[in-house]
Design a protein around this motif. Structure first.
Motif, short mmCIF file in Angstrom:
data_model
loop_
_atom_site.label_atom_id
_atom_site.label_comp_id
_atom_site.label_asym_id
_atom_site.label_seq_id
_atom_site.Cartn_x
_atom_site.Cartn_y
_atom_site.Cartn_z
N LYS A 130 3.51 21.74 -16.56
CA LYS A 130 2.70 21.21 -15.14
C LYS A 130 3.39 19.70 -16.05
O LYS A 130 4.08 18.55 -15.15
CB LYS A 130 1.55 21.54 -15.88
N LYS A 131 3.67 19.64 -17.18
CA LYS A 131 3.79 18.40 -17.80
C LYS A 131 4.83 17.64 -17.53
O LYS A 131 5.59 16.42 -17.36
CB LYS A 131 3.22 18.52 -19.51
N GLU A 132 6.14 19.02 -18.49
CA GLU A 132 7.56 18.45 -18.04
C GLU A 132 7.62 18.25 -17.33
O GLU A 132 9.10 18.12 -17.09
CB GLU A 132 8.33 19.45 -19.82
N HIS A 133 7.90 18.72 -15.98
CA HIS A 133 8.52 19.56 -14.73
C HIS A 133 7.69 19.36 -13.40
O HIS A 133 7.82 20.41 -12.82
CB HIS A 133 9.62 21.38 -15.26
N GLY A 134 6.40 19.19 -13.51
CA GLY A 134 5.91 19.33 -12.21
C GLY A 134 5.43 20.95 -11.72
O GLY A 134 4.99 20.61 -11.09
N GLY A 135 5.17 21.30 -12.75
CA GLY A 135 4.95 22.59 -12.29
C GLY A 135 6.50 23.80 -12.66
O GLY A 135 7.41 23.22 -12.68
N LYS A 178 -2.22 26.97 -11.30
CA LYS A 178 -2.23 25.84 -10.38
C LYS A 178 -0.26 25.94 -10.68
O LYS A 178 -0.14 24.50 -9.86
CB LYS A 178 -2.21 25.00 -9.17
N ALA A 179 0.55 26.01 -11.74
CA ALA A 179 1.83 25.59 -11.94
C ALA A 179 2.70 26.15 -11.69
O ALA A 179 4.16 25.76 -11.92
CB ALA A 179 1.70 26.17 -13.75
N LYS A 199 15.15 23.58 -7.74
CA LYS A 199 14.02 24.04 -8.40
C LYS A 199 13.99 23.96 -9.98
O LYS A 199 14.83 23.75 -10.85
CB LYS A 199 13.85 25.70 -7.88
N ASN A 241 4.83 27.22 -7.63
CA ASN A 241 4.69 25.71 -6.78
C ASN A 241 5.00 26.77 -5.72
O ASN A 241 5.21 27.53 -5.47
CB ASN A 241 5.97 25.12 -6.97
N ASP A 297 9.14 26.79 -10.37
CA ASP A 297 9.72 27.65 -9.26
C ASP A 297 9.52 28.83 -8.96
O ASP A 297 9.35 30.35 -7.85
CB ASP A 297 10.62 26.63 -8.38
#
Length: 466
Positions: free
Chosen positions: A295-300, A346-347, A227, A349, A302
């Protein structure tokens, strides 16, 4: 800062003097240690007739390896046996010096005021058998979902639990009420694990609501593995403890703070293997920049912990508009704006957790803190306002409300006020930053999907606002 008074009254000399002159003797609380079992001793499980949660509670007690006792034969014993336990029987009036770490009572079957007598029948014979730093948990049904006498009786559980908490606080024991919505019995494991364990040392006299939510199978040693957790104000104090605790549980922590604290922040995140970013959370473009970064560095992200906060104390008669605005902006407007942008982008998860940090000042008020009290009460409103909306997206939102916590800030408070803040609680002492952090880690757990819309005080059952 060390609590010198507590150390003295628990010393050999202090133990001789304190009782003779009527001095309070705040106990040393047992807190979590890595590798320690969830529950530190035997647990007695009882149930009012018609209770709904025997199987669910029995399953949790079996999973955590608790030595379990029950107070009766019959249906309750059969239910916990089916859940994998081989309970011992404890009968009211039994002699001996048997002590219990946990008392768990399923009160969901109580449907009238007369049936509240079941509370007395279970707890009265056991009240003197609770160990130091013991745990009491009463389980009920969410009153707002009931009608008539059932609603009245279930609401009465709060007064009982909070009062009992004040009776057992002198030994460092705590009591909590957990309201479980119909059909949500299989969502209680995370909450029971937390409340029975030493992680909840400074949480006392609280009413927690569990609703239906997603069920997760997870590694309880590292429940946050994989996470990403954003923690604002992470460079020191409570924020630093939150970052450390979430990292301990497996999360990659993105610590955020202002530029002047960048060096301190970097030290924290390097120590826990996280990432550091500097932002002014009140800046107009901060929410969009933060969402884009995550979003760019961690894919969003948690887990979002809105810990950053400031105080600018003045009597209202002396407070300038800019002082008012600064506190509201940092403590309340920024969390709302950032959360809204993260949701819209939608950042956050699926299964995400949003956690606010309120304060008992937002519940009880505090002289010279009209701005701070308003902002922290607003955090509670923020949780209430978004709970249903985020639940529809598979996300939860909750808040903690710390009381007197031992930090550099409270160490600077004048001695008399500091001592009053420490002693005015059922546990008779201040909490530690880790107490707030452990509560946030419970909210953050994938197993806490049914915990939504709660504000839990981390205050040792402070008498302020109780």
């Amino acid at each position: 800062m060390a609590d010198r008074y507590q150390q003295f009254v628990n010393s050999f000399v202090g133990k001789q003097i304190a009782p003779k002159v009527g001095l309070p003797q705040p106990p040393f609380l047992k807190r979590h240690r890595p590798g320690a079992p969830v529950v530190a001793g035997p647990v007695v499980f009882g149930q009012a007739p018609g209770g709904l949660l025997a199987g669910d509670v029995g399953r949790v007690l079996a999973l955590i390896g608790a030595e379990t006792w029950t107070t009766e034969e019959g249906d309750l014993r059969a239910a916990v046996t089916d859940a994998g336990l081989a309970p011992k029987i404890w009968a009211p009036g039994a002699g001996g010096d048997q002590r219990f770490h946990g008392l768990v009572f399923d009160a969901t079957g109580i449907s009238s005021p007369a049936e509240l007598a079941a509370l007395h029948a279970f707890f009265q014979p056991l009240a003197r058998r609770i160990t130091g730093s013991g745990r009491v948990i009463v389980l009920g049904t969410t009153p707002e979902l009931l009608e008539g006498s059932s609603r009245i009786a279930q609401r009465a559980l709060e007064g009982f639990t909070r009062s009992f908490a004040k009776e057992i606080g002198a030994k460092g024991a705590t009591a909590q009420l957990v309201y479980v919505a119909p059909g949500a019995g299989d969502r209680i494991e995370s909450t029971l694990r937390f409340l029975l364990s030493a992680k909840s040392a400074f949480v006392d006299g609280q009413a927690i609501r569990i609703s239906a939510g997603e069920k997760a199978e997870l590694n309880w040693t590292e429940p946050l593995k994989g996470k990403v957790a954003l923690v604002t104000g992470a460079s020191r104090g409570i924020g630093e403890a939150i970052a450390e605790t979430l990292a301990r549980d497996g999360a990659h922590v993105v610590g955020l703070d202002i530029e002047p604290l960048a060096e301190d922040l970097q030290k924290v995140t390097e120590r826990i293997g996280g990432s550091a970013i500097t932002f002014d959370v009140t800046a107009e473009d901060a929410p969009k920049q933060l969402a884009a970064y995550l979003k760019k560095e961690h894919g969003g992200v948690d887990i979002v912990v809105h810990n950053a906060g400031i105080t600018r104390d003045k009597l209202l008669a002396n407070m300038k508009p800019e002082v008012w605005a600064q506190v509201i902006s940092v403590n309340l407007e920024a969390p709302e704006r950032i959360t809204r942008e993260l949701l819209d982008a939608k950042a956050i998860n699926q299964g995400g957790r949003v956690i606010g940090v309120a304060s008992i000042a937002g519940i009880a008020g505090n002289r010279g803190q009209t701005n701070y009290g308003a902002s922290k009460a607003g955090v509670i409103g923020f949780v209430d306002a978004l709970a249903d909306e985020v639940a529809a997206q598979g996300i939860t939102i909750n808040a903690v409300a710390p009381g007197f916590i031992e930090t550099k800030m409270t160490a600077a408070i004048p001695l008399g006020i500091r001592e009053a803040g420490r002693r005015m609680s059922s546990l008779g002492q201040g909490g530690l930053p880790v107490d707030v952090a452990e509560t946030i880690a419970w909210y953050a757990s994938p197993g806490s999907g049914g915990v939504n819309g709660n504000t839990v005080r981390v205050c040792g059952q402070s008498l302020i606002g109780a």
